[in-house]
Design an enzyme around this catalytic site. Structure first.
Site, PDB file in Angstrom:
ATOM      1  N   HIS A   1      29.897  29.285  44.999  1.00 37.08           N
ATOM      2  CA  HIS A   1      30.476  30.181  44.008  1.00 37.08           C
ATOM      3  C   HIS A   1      31.855  30.390  44.701  1.00 37.08           C
ATOM      4  CE1 HIS A   1      31.736  33.465  41.252  1.00 37.08           C
ATOM      5  NE2 HIS A   1      32.877  32.568  41.426  1.00 37.08           N
TER       6      HIS A   1
ATOM      7  N   GLU B   1      36.076  40.858  38.634  1.00 36.03           N
ATOM      8  CA  GLU B   1      35.967  40.485  39.441  1.00 36.03           C
ATOM      9  C   GLU B   1      36.166  42.142  39.984  1.00 36.03           C
ATOM     10  OE1 GLU B   1      33.408  39.553  40.874  1.00 36.03           O
ATOM     11  OE2 GLU B   1      33.314  37.575  39.762  1.00 36.03           O
TER      12      GLU B   1
ATOM     13  N   HIS C   1      40.219  35.523  45.548  1.00 32.75           N
ATOM     14  CA  HIS C   1      38.719  35.023  45.502  1.00 32.75           C
ATOM     15  C   HIS C   1      39.704  33.731  45.130  1.00 32.75           C
ATOM     16  CE1 HIS C   1      34.970  33.747  44.450  1.00 32.75           C
ATOM     17  NE2 HIS C   1      35.825  34.175  42.639  1.00 32.75           N
TER      18      HIS C   1
ATOM     19  N   GLU D   1      42.125  25.175  64.709  1.00 31.20           N
ATOM     20  CA  GLU D   1      43.292  26.375  64.840  1.00 31.20           C
ATOM     21  C   GLU D   1      42.365  27.388  64.847  1.00 31.20           C
ATOM     22  OE1 GLU D   1      44.684  24.554  60.943  1.00 31.20           O
ATOM     23  OE2 GLU D   1      45.905  26.198  61.033  1.00 31.20           O
TER      24      GLU D   1
ATOM     25  N   HIS E   1      38.064  29.276  44.234  1.00 25.52           N
ATOM     26  CA  HIS E   1      36.684  28.504  43.907  1.00 25.52           C
ATOM     27  C   HIS E   1      37.504  27.302  44.573  1.00 25.52           C
ATOM     28  CE1 HIS E   1      35.928  30.184  40.076  1.00 25.52           C
ATOM     29  NE2 HIS E   1      35.485  31.221  41.095  1.00 25.52           N
TER      30      HIS E   1
HETATM   31  O1  2HA Z   1      36.161  33.802  35.752  1.00 25.00           O
HETATM   32  O2  2HA Z   1      36.095  33.847  39.517  1.00 25.00           O
HETATM   33  O3  2HA Z   1      34.415  35.207  39.648  1.00 25.00           O
HETATM   34  C1  2HA Z   1      37.358  34.620  37.238  1.00 25.00           C
HETATM   35  C2  2HA Z   1      35.860  34.269  38.217  1.00 25.00           C
HETATM   36  C3  2HA Z   1      34.537  35.156  38.247  1.00 25.00           C
HETATM   37 ZN    ZN Z   2      34.840  33.239  41.087  1.00 21.28          ZN
END
Ligand code: 2HA
Ligand code: ZN
Length: 277
Positions: free
Chosen positions: A211, A116, A140, A170, A142
């Site tokens: 995602h 990414e 980032h 909050e 998940h």
């Molecule tokens: O595997 O999270 O979006 C890495 C990630 C791809």
């Molecule tokens: Zn991801």
């Protein structure tokens, strides 16, 4: 002092591990990047490799020309970062055009920066501009409950923001500007990076439907804290929706207006719409 012993590297490793322990980084899921200060670059410069080859970033980020970033490696597991950071993360340098990068430290067993990277760098470029250089971290993850909500809520900034705000007092204080939502797109490329970075002009958190989420911030604490706050609010909403078809009571638009006065924040009226039932 070794690169690994530097405070920003230690903070990066701790944040990655905290995210793993939250359950947000199954397998190689998620990625993290940090834009070094000039002082930090100087402090490690004599420990860096200078024969790495240049690789295309896959996006053009002239606003980041010559900058250095600490990034997680593609295919590397957050679970392993704390045990073997030099194999899982890398320090990269961008060229004078903001088109290519080279590895200056880390990924000792081989490998490349996060898949990414275009989204991370496009977000950094926007955030560096709109925050006058204050924001340095793009994260980032998940996040399970945010992902779950992206199957049952309309993929709309106003609705996601309002529903998340209602679940914890909050929330509007932590993200008064709201959250952005992007419908499902192919990850790992420039296109999703451009869509995400457009949203980063006004938001510090952007949800990728089905995602995960991207957060931006000034410090490791603030960026992790933002991800954590949003995901916790999403968890409460998932619980509430699992318990009953509708809420018996909630925080109302007028409550939010009072909160804005009490906390001296501005909460855009577009999030305080009247609900139908
Ligand atoms: O595997 O999270 O979006 C890495 C990630 C791809
Ligand atoms: Zn991801």
């Amino acid at each position: 002092m070794r690169v690994l012993e530097r405070r920003f590297v230690q903070d990066f490793i701790r944040m990655a591990n905290d995210g793993y322990e939250q359950g947000w980084h199954e397998r190689n899921g998620g990625n993290l990047s940090y834009r070094l200060t000039d002082h930090e670059v100087d402090s490690v410069k004599d420990r860096l490799l200078d024969h790495g080859e240049w690789h295309p970033i896959g996006a053009s980020v002239p606003g980041l020309a010559g900058e250095y970033f600490l990034v997680t490696g593609t295919g590397k597991y957050f679970r392993n970062i704390i045990m073997d950071p030099e194999a899982c993360i890398a320090l990269i340098e961008l060229d004078d055009a903001g088109e290519n990068y080279r590895i200056r430290w880390g990924l000792v067993d081989g490998g490349l920066p996060t898949s990414e990277l275009p989204t991370h760098l496009l977000n950094h470029e926007v955030k560096k501009r709109v925050t006058n250089g204050k924001h340095r971290i793009i994260y980032h993850a998940h996040t399970t409950n945010v992902i779950a909500l992206s199957f049952v809520l309309p993929l709309n900034d106003e609705i996601f923001t309002r529903e998340l705000w209602e679940m914890a007092t909050e929330c509007p204080v932590v993200f008064p500007e709201g959250v952005g939502v992007i419908p499902w797109m192919v990850p790992g490329g420039k296109e999703i990076g451009i869509e995400t970075s457009k949203m980063m002009e006004k938001y510090n958190a952007v949800i990728w439907a089905h995602h995960g989420m991207f957060c931006s911030g000034e410090t490791f604490d603030l960026t992790f804290g933002l991800m954590h706050t949003i995901e916790k609010s999403a968890e409460i909403l998932v619980k509430v929706m699992s318990m009953a078809p509708r809420k018996l009571q909630t925080i109302t638009p007028d409550n939010f207006r009072d909160l804005a006065v009490g906390f001296n924040i501005s909460l855009p009226e577009r999030f305080l719409y009247e609900k139908k039932d």
